[in-house]
Design an enzyme around this catalytic site. Structure first.
Site, PDB file in Angstrom:
ATOM      1  N   ASP A 124      -5.583   9.959   9.971  1.00 31.17           N
ATOM      2  CA  ASP A 124      -4.389   9.383  10.570  1.00 31.17           C
ATOM      3  C   ASP A 124      -3.665   9.751  11.719  1.00 31.17           C
ATOM      4  OD1 ASP A 124      -3.639   7.536   8.320  1.00 31.17           O
ATOM      5  OD2 ASP A 124      -3.385   9.411   6.807  1.00 31.17           O
TER       6      ASP A 124
ATOM      7  N   GLU B 100       0.957  -1.143   0.025  1.00 31.36           N
ATOM      8  CA  GLU B 100      -0.071  -0.206  -0.069  1.00 31.36           C
ATOM      9  C   GLU B 100       0.785   1.373  -0.006  1.00 31.36           C
ATOM     10  OE1 GLU B 100      -3.173   1.733   3.144  1.00 31.36           O
ATOM     11  OE2 GLU B 100      -3.382  -0.523   2.980  1.00 31.36           O
TER      12      GLU B 100
END
Lengths: 402, 255
Positions: B62, B51
């Site tokens: 995040d 990824e």
């Protein structure tokens, strides 16, 4: 089921702007909030309680005040919608009282907020204290420094202020931090978003709670002058005071709606907060709207002498009103706003917020193109006490004596 | 429906008696040159799918580790265009399938149709976009479907079954279950709810299930047995590399 035709999605756009661009984890609390708007907010019980709070606690209706001295000088009637006279000193409290009451009805114990100028933080802390809710406020570290008095006010009101050190350390980073916190604490917490930005249903929720401003302007204008105003002018950062002032006039096409953005220093390529005038469509904080960004889609730092306008995006409904041409969006720079600030202090004995000074500056700068005899309403969204530190620095830098 | 490349790759790992490994690294981290060296090491070290993060200035899902790494990449000039161009150059040397993970705005600025076509040419197999839930995905999915790129469904511990069924009707590749009600970042323990949600997802989806967010060691997965098919790890890998170690040594303990 055709997922493209859910009521949620249809309601979430203003023309091509808006939407719900959030992590999947935030969909359940947003759906819960939308449901609360559909059931609790429209109930007679909620509406009666909110109306009483706005009257007796906030001090509504706020006056629509005709400035005698400036009106004479300008040759047209200049009215100020005195949101600065609300409890806590700004329009922000209309929204926070509504959202705090909704939070109480929803049975959640914690109010979470982000703030730039600190006015939304103070208003949220106030509403939370009044309703017995806990309050947590994220604020960019830069804003914590430049709005120290508001930080103290929030803390006195029992709120916990959390400085955000990441990114540009201003409002957009405080918003990121608040969204992250909400993802984790959604079961006990309502995110009391401070402007008409963010994912659906926030732009609608905040607009509906601020629409009281325009409703009052309309009623007061008809009562005082017998006609609707010719202009309604308001500053635009995220755009909550402006949409509040504009919303009731959208169908009244004779009324010119003018949103005033912050052009920063006004120099070419300077950082600014004029996302409608200088931005392009993009996705930030849950909505597709107009943003200050690079061609690669990175969000640019914004700037305004008024901390409350210092945000690189704008509410999606404003982007739509711009698109459709119903409202005009223009900008003034820091210097012009300071000039207007001084003018209102000296001519009318009113110290305006630097945010509101942008709206007033547009009127002063365009005095020659506004027809004599016009009725011009400026939404004075807040008072300027909070900005005295900034003004003091500017005066000192100019070598003038305060 | 024919299985996609991602499905096939994960199934091949499962058939070999192990969970598929999906390491995450922001594009251009720790620097533009070393990034491809680390990707190569991840590939050689047993990654089934890699990824690659598309850095964004305001990554709301995040935690600090991924955010700081992404901001450093932006500072060094990394953008979606760079990632696609470089990937086109390096793709043939990488055996693992490639998934791009990023927030909507950089893709939107690139142009969704143009992106889909360029990404397909660069050999991208799937896309993960945390801020594009079901409601906003249709237009992008249509462009990706046209070139055979999977738009990976992200579901959470709070995603109701009815909503998972809506995702199941349109999703391909694999399903990414977010293991915590929170943001990315390595954690010592995972919530008790994960097991039940994996079991529920297994009933709803006819796709491999990957678990991500908060995972730092293989031991954390012991409790889930056959409930999951793949594992995604990012923050722990970034911390490992930031500490001066190599991607290869990180992968050793996962094989």
């Amino acid at each position: 089921m055709d997922i493209q035709k859910t009521a949620f999605e249809k309601a979430s756009y203003f023309g091509r702007f808006g939407g719900t661009f959030v992590p999947e984890l935030l969909i359940p609390p947003l759906t819960e909030l939308e449901e609360a708007m559909r059931t609790i907010m429209v109930s007679k019980e909620f509406q009666s309680e909110l109306a009483l709070l706005l009257r007796d606690y906030v001090g509504r209706p706020s006056p629509l005040y005709r400035c005698p001295n400036l009106s004479q000088e300008l040759g047209f009637d200049l009215f100020l919608k005195r949101e600065d006279l609300n409890h806590t000193g700004a329009h922000k409290v209309n929204n926070t009282m509504g959202q705090a009451l909704l939070t109480k009805y929803m049975g959640k114990p914690v109010l979470l907020a982000e703030t730039g100028a600190g006015q939304h933080g103070v208003a949220t802390a106030t509403a939370a204290a009044m309703m017995g809710l806990q309050c947590l406020v994220f604020m960019g570290a830069t804003d914590v420094k430049r709005q120290a008095h508001n930080v103290m006010r929030m803390e006195l009101l029992g709120a916990k202020v959390i400085p955000v050190q990441s990114g540009t350390q201003t409002l957009k980073d405080a918003t990121n931090a608040a969204l992250r916190y909400w993802i984790a604490e959604q079961e006990t917490t309502h995110y009391c978003l401070g402007s008409v930005v963010g994912p659906h249903p926030f732009p609608t929720l905040v607009r509906d709670l601020q629409a009281v401003i325009g409703k009052e302007i309309k009623a007061q204008s008809l009562e005082q002058t017998g006609v609707l105003p010719d202009y309604v002018v308001a500053c635009v950062g995220g755009g909550s005071n402006a949409i509040g002032a504009f919303y009731d006039f959208i169908e009244d096409e004779s009324v010119k709606l003018v949103g005033v953005e912050a052009a920063g220093t006004g120099e070419p390529d300077c950082y600014n907060s004029a996302s409608i005038n200088k931005g392009t469509p993009g996705v930030l904080h849950g909505a597709l709207t107009l943003l200050l960004q690079t061609k690669d889609g990175q969000i640019l730092p914004s700037h305004s002498v008024a901390p409350g306008l210092d945000y690189p995006g704008v509410g999606p409904e404003h982007a739509h009103l711009h698109d459709s041409g119903r409202a005009t969006y223009t900008s003034v720079n820091d210097e012009q706003a300071i000039e207007a600030f001084n003018t209102l202090c000296l001519k009318e004995g009113i110290i305006p917020a630097l945010e509101s000074s942008h709206a007033l500056a547009w009127v002063l700068e365009n005095r020659d193109s506004i027809p004599a005899g016009s009725r011009v309403v400026v939404n004075l969204s807040g008072r300027g006490d909070k900005d005295l530190g900034i003004v003091e620095e500017i005066i000192a830098a100019r070598g003038e004596v305060a | 429906m024919a299985q996609s490349r991602l499905q096939q790759r994960i199934k091949a790992a499962n058939d070999a008696g192990r969970k598929a490994l999906i390491p995450f690294l922001p594009g251009g981290y720790p620097d533009q040159e070393r990034f491809w060296e680390e990707i190569t090491e991840l590939d050689k070290g047993g990654a089934d799918v890699i990824e690659i993060g598309v850095p964004f200035s305001d990554p709301v899902a995040d935690g600090p580790v991924v955010e700081q790494a992404s901001l450093a990449c932006i500072e060094s000039g990394v953008c979606l265009e760079w990632i696609i161009q470089e990937l086109t150059r390096h793709r043939d040397a990488i055996g693992a399938e490639i998934v791009l993970m990023g927030y909507m705005n950089p893709f939107y600025q690139y142009g969704l149709k143009r992106f889909a076509q360029d990404a397909a040419r660069a050999g991208v197999a799937g896309i993960i976009i945390p801020d594009v839930p079901l409601e906003e995905a249709a237009a992008f999915r249509a462009e990706l479907d046209a070139v055979g790129i999977d738009l990976i469904a992200l579901i959470g511990l709070n995603t109701p079954r009815e909503r998972m069924e809506q995702y199941a009707a349109v999703s391909s590749g694999f399903v990414y279950l977010v293991s915590v009600l929170g943001i990315t970042g390595a954690r010592d323990t995972l919530p008790d709810k994960v097991r039940g949600k994996l079991a529920e997802a297994r009933e709803v989806f006819d796709l491999p299930l990957a678990l991500g967010f908060g995972i730092k060691s293989p031991e954390q997965l012991d409790a889930f047995g056959d409930h999951l098919d793949a594992v995604v790890f990012g923050s722990a890998l970034i911390q490992h590399i930031r500490g001066g170690e190599s991607a290869a040594s990180f992968m050793e303990r996962w094989r």
